[in-house]
Write an enzyme that holds these catalytic residues in place. Structure first.
Site, PDB file in Angstrom:
ATOM      1  N   ASN A 191       0.804  -1.225   0.000  1.00  0.00           N
ATOM      2  CA  ASN A 191       0.000   0.000   0.000  1.00  0.00           C
ATOM      3  C   ASN A 191       0.840   1.279   0.000  1.00  0.00           C
ATOM      4  O   ASN A 191       0.374   2.341   0.402  1.00  0.00           O
ATOM      5  CB  ASN A 191      -0.961   0.015   1.194  1.00  0.00           C
ATOM      6  CG  ASN A 191      -1.827  -1.220   1.240  1.00  0.00           C
ATOM      7  OD1 ASN A 191      -2.433  -1.599   0.238  1.00  0.00           O
ATOM      8  ND2 ASN A 191      -1.877  -1.872   2.396  1.00  0.00           N
ATOM      9  N   ARG A 192       2.080   1.150  -0.438  1.00  0.00           N
ATOM     10  CA  ARG A 192       3.004   2.284  -0.515  1.00  0.00           C
ATOM     11  C   ARG A 192       3.335   2.885   0.854  1.00  0.00           C
ATOM     12  O   ARG A 192       3.845   3.997   0.940  1.00  0.00           O
ATOM     13  CB  ARG A 192       2.457   3.388  -1.440  1.00  0.00           C
ATOM     14  CG  ARG A 192       2.275   2.939  -2.892  1.00  0.00           C
ATOM     15  CD  ARG A 192       3.629   2.570  -3.515  1.00  0.00           C
ATOM     16  NE  ARG A 192       3.523   2.323  -4.946  1.00  0.00           N
ATOM     17  CZ  ARG A 192       3.399   1.118  -5.510  1.00  0.00           C
ATOM     18  NH1 ARG A 192       3.325   0.046  -4.723  1.00  0.00           N
ATOM     19  NH2 ARG A 192       3.338   0.967  -6.812  1.00  0.00           N
TER      20      ARG A 192
END
Length: 215
Positions: A191-192
């Site tokens: 999810n970065r």
């Protein structure tokens, strides 16, 4: 070309600030060794960013050849564009990126030439034709009319210094050491929401401090 729909989720590892070693060099060596063990191609390749008096940044790939107790060493032509940048502004950054491990290391520091004898020792360890090639590349980054001229010069130098004969170390060629002031370890996460731990060096105390950065 549109790459906005291309996505990869990074999920191979984690990086916890509480468990990293006190010195960044232990972690640097560990990550380089792991990249080597995982057979990452040329894990010692790093992007070197410099900026000369013209204030224009420039970046290229060079090869790290040593980790010292202060930083990292690479070799190049002193008269090259990167060498001119360093002469005008001896501050630089390097970046390692190992996609296979979903990791990056970013190093910032001061650049200085290493001892000439050490440069000569390394130069004489290089393959013979690479030694010859260093002479062909003078001045590196300079304009040449054609590849044929380069190949002619290479052949002339091979005749002048045949296999088995010592090629002299050029005065215009040698090593630089980047003394690390700051080093960031980046581990990709899902999810970065990546892990970013940065070490900063205090020159007065010679101690390192760590902090976590937002991704």
């Amino acid at each position: 070309m549109d790459f906005t729909d291309q996505r990869l989720s990074y999920e191979k590892g984690t990086l916890d600030q509480q468990s990293v070693p006190a010195s960044p060099f232990e972690l640097l060596k560990s990550w380089v060794n792991e990249a080597t063990d995982q057979q990452v191609k040329e894990p010692y390749a790093m992007s070197l960013a410099t900026c000369g008096a013209d204030q224009k940044p420039s970046v290229r790939i060079v090869l790290m050849r040593e980790i010292t107790d202060k930083g990292v060493v690479f070799y190049t032509n002193y008269d090259s564009a990167k060498g001119q940048d360093i002469a005008e502004n001896p501050n630089a950054e390097v970046l390692f990126f190992w996609h296979e491990l979903e990791r990056q290391i970013r190093i910032s520091g001061h650049v200085a030439k290493i001892d000439a004898d050490k440069s000569a020792q390394y130069f004489q360890k290089r393959p013979h034709d690479s030694q010859v090639g260093a002479w062909v590349s003078q001045p590196q980054s300079g304009v040449v009319a054609s590849r044929a001229l380069m190949e002619d010069k290479f052949e002339q130098l091979q005749n002048q210094y045949p296999q088995g004969e010592k090629v002299p170390t050029p005065a215009f060629w040698g090593g630089y050491e980047i003394t690390i002031n700051e080093i960031e370890f980046w581990q990709g996460r899902a999810n970065r929401v990546h892990d970013r731990i940065v070490y900063s060096h205090d020159a007065d105390s010679n101690d390192w401090t760590t902090k976590r950065l937002l991704p």
